[in-house]
Design an enzyme around this catalytic site. Structure first.
Site, PDB file in Angstrom:
ATOM      1  N   ALA A   7      27.993  24.687  46.990  1.00  0.00           N
ATOM      2  CA  ALA A   7      28.061  24.766  48.450  1.00  0.00           C
ATOM      3  C   ALA A   7      27.418  26.043  48.956  1.00  0.00           C
ATOM      4  O   ALA A   7      27.893  26.662  49.911  1.00  0.00           O
ATOM      5  CB  ALA A   7      29.515  24.674  48.919  1.00  0.00           C
ATOM      6  N   LYS A 101      15.943  26.533  40.581  1.00  0.00           N
ATOM      7  CA  LYS A 101      14.603  26.869  40.107  1.00  0.00           C
ATOM      8  C   LYS A 101      14.668  28.165  39.309  1.00  0.00           C
ATOM      9  O   LYS A 101      15.173  29.165  39.807  1.00  0.00           O
ATOM     10  CB  LYS A 101      13.652  27.043  41.295  1.00  0.00           C
ATOM     11  CG  LYS A 101      13.551  25.819  42.201  1.00  0.00           C
ATOM     12  CD  LYS A 101      12.782  26.123  43.472  1.00  0.00           C
ATOM     13  CE  LYS A 101      12.754  24.927  44.416  1.00  0.00           C
ATOM     14  NZ  LYS A 101      12.058  25.225  45.680  1.00  0.00           N
ATOM     15  N   SER A 131      10.862  24.066  50.159  1.00  0.00           N
ATOM     16  CA  SER A 131      12.065  23.671  50.913  1.00  0.00           C
ATOM     17  C   SER A 131      12.964  24.874  51.152  1.00  0.00           C
ATOM     18  O   SER A 131      13.509  25.440  50.204  1.00  0.00           O
ATOM     19  CB  SER A 131      12.843  22.602  50.125  1.00  0.00           C
ATOM     20  OG  SER A 131      13.018  23.012  48.776  1.00  0.00           O
ATOM     21  N   ALA A 133      16.494  26.069  52.992  1.00  0.00           N
ATOM     22  CA  ALA A 133      17.742  25.445  53.404  1.00  0.00           C
ATOM     23  C   ALA A 133      17.827  25.281  54.922  1.00  0.00           C
ATOM     24  O   ALA A 133      18.219  24.225  55.426  1.00  0.00           O
ATOM     25  CB  ALA A 133      18.925  26.267  52.890  1.00  0.00           C
ATOM     26  N   LYS A 184       6.843  30.139  40.367  1.00  0.00           N
ATOM     27  CA  LYS A 184       6.452  30.563  41.725  1.00  0.00           C
ATOM     28  C   LYS A 184       7.409  31.620  42.259  1.00  0.00           C
ATOM     29  O   LYS A 184       7.020  32.446  43.102  1.00  0.00           O
ATOM     30  CB  LYS A 184       6.364  29.348  42.653  1.00  0.00           C
ATOM     31  CG  LYS A 184       7.667  28.610  42.902  1.00  0.00           C
ATOM     32  CD  LYS A 184       8.487  29.195  44.035  1.00  0.00           C
ATOM     33  CE  LYS A 184       9.852  28.539  44.114  1.00  0.00           C
ATOM     34  NZ  LYS A 184      10.707  29.158  45.172  1.00  0.00           N
ATOM     35  N   THR A 241       6.822  30.220  49.472  1.00  0.00           N
ATOM     36  CA  THR A 241       7.641  31.386  49.147  1.00  0.00           C
ATOM     37  C   THR A 241       6.861  32.692  49.137  1.00  0.00           C
ATOM     38  O   THR A 241       7.469  33.763  49.157  1.00  0.00           O
ATOM     39  CB  THR A 241       8.340  31.197  47.784  1.00  0.00           C
ATOM     40  OG1 THR A 241       7.359  30.853  46.799  1.00  0.00           O
ATOM     41  CG2 THR A 241       9.366  30.095  47.852  1.00  0.00           C
ATOM     42  N   ARG A 248      14.150  34.478  49.540  1.00  0.00           N
ATOM     43  CA  ARG A 248      14.868  35.649  49.022  1.00  0.00           C
ATOM     44  C   ARG A 248      14.015  36.415  48.022  1.00  0.00           C
ATOM     45  O   ARG A 248      14.079  37.647  47.950  1.00  0.00           O
ATOM     46  CB  ARG A 248      16.183  35.208  48.379  1.00  0.00           C
ATOM     47  CG  ARG A 248      17.201  34.670  49.371  1.00  0.00           C
ATOM     48  CD  ARG A 248      18.360  33.994  48.679  1.00  0.00           C
ATOM     49  NE  ARG A 248      17.917  32.783  47.987  1.00  0.00           N
ATOM     50  CZ  ARG A 248      18.744  31.956  47.360  1.00  0.00           C
ATOM     51  NH1 ARG A 248      20.030  32.202  47.328  1.00  0.00           N
ATOM     52  NH2 ARG A 248      18.279  30.879  46.763  1.00  0.00           N
TER      53      ARG A 248
END
Length: 319
Positions: A7, A101, A131, A133, A184, A241, A248
């Site tokens: 979650a 990943k 992708s 979030a 990546k 990214t 991040r």
């Protein structure tokens, strides 16, 4: 029934998107987190401001789980093994779709390999690609790669996981898909360093291009198809990214380039993956200078100017 284990922001966003197709179960390891989501109708801890649809149910256990369920494993890469080992009994024959990943630091293995090792009778797959979030949770469109060696299972998963905002492409090349997503992240840290150190957009484009060459070199050496790396799970995710502060890994690189502290509570998959990739490259005898430089920056063994000099002073060669 689809169960999303994890979650965090990405797991919650996937649950929101998939709930447009039908009921979804969202699992969190912390019962207090589950109670908070049930009470507030939001995941204020990880994805604040996003209402959670009423057909998402929350749990901290898998007592009602069926072996026929599809389980999306949206947990951090370095915790995947522990989650699988802790729930091996109920997950042993399920369709398990890794949504993390990276490369396990202790073994150098990817998520599909870890699923196969722990849950022998399960059907392993991986969902990966460009992708964020926040985008998925808002219903913004993207396209992802679903990799599954079992073609029939892959076709069924493709149908089950496609939603109004998620277009799923299918491949049987699980090695390429998991390596694209892992490698990546390392290059995204490097792109962040470049921009944080004010080396310019041209330098970032050069790093992305030569970084992609390194990604493909390692993936092919490990049995992947080069076409997979050129698709959503490799090139597509690399572009995303390396160019957005939603990443991040990119933000972590920015902090390295600026010589600033980074929030230790934020999971940066690429940091551990860089070390694992560097070690694997050495074992395979692969030349991966950008990965070596990024690993040195993360460990503190190199400063930005030293890393730049190391890369720019390499022998000249054909592209």
């Amino acid at each position: 029934m689809i169960t999303v284990m994890g979650a965090g922001a990405f797991g919650t966003a996937l649950a929101v998107s998939l709930s447009r197709n039908g009921p979804v179960r969202l699992w969190a390891h912390d019962a207090r987190h589950v109670e908070a989501m049930q009470r507030t109708g939001q995941n204020e801890r990880r994805l604040p401001g996003v209402p959670l649809p009423t057909n998402i149910t929350f749990c901290a256990g898998l007592e009602t789980f069926s072996s026929e369920d599809t389980v999306l494993l949206a947990v951090p890469m370095q915790r995947l093994r522990g989650v699988l080992e802790g729930h091996r009994g109920v997950l042993s024959q399920a369709r398990l779709v890794a949504c993390c990943k990276g490369m396990e630091l202790s073994t150098g293995k990817g998520p599909v390999q870890i699923v196969q090792e722990i849950c022998h009778a399960a059907t392993p797959a991986i969902l990966t690609g460009p992708s964020f979030a926040a985008d998925i949770a808002k219903g913004l469109p993207t396209a992802l790669t679903l990799a599954c060696a079992d073609v029939r299972a892959g076709e069924a998963l493709q149908q089950a996981l496609t939603t109004p905002n998620l277009r799923i492409y299918r491949t049987s090349d699980t090695i390429g898909a998991e390596l694209g997503g892992a490698l990546k992240n390392v290059m995204a840290i490097g792109a962040g360093v470049v921009m944080g150190a004010a080396l310019g957009d041209s330098a970032r484009a050069a790093l992305m291009t030569r970084g992609f060459a390194e990604m493909t070199r390692m993936a092919v050496a490990l049995g992947a198809e080069p076409e997979t790396l050129a698709g959503l799970s490799g090139f597509g995710d690399l572009v995303l990214t390396c160019t957005s502060e939603q990443s991040r890994n990119y933000r972590f690189g920015l902090s390295l380039g600026r010589n600033e502290a980074f929030d230790p509570s934020v999971t940066v998959e690429g940091a551990a993956t860089a070390r694992a990739v560097h070690e694997k490259a050495q074992a395979l005898g692969l030349e991966m200078p950008i990965t070596t430089a990024i690993t040195g920056l993360i460990s503190g063994e190199l400063q930005v100017d030293q890393a730049m000099d190391m890369l720019l002073s390499r022998p000249l060669k054909e592209e």
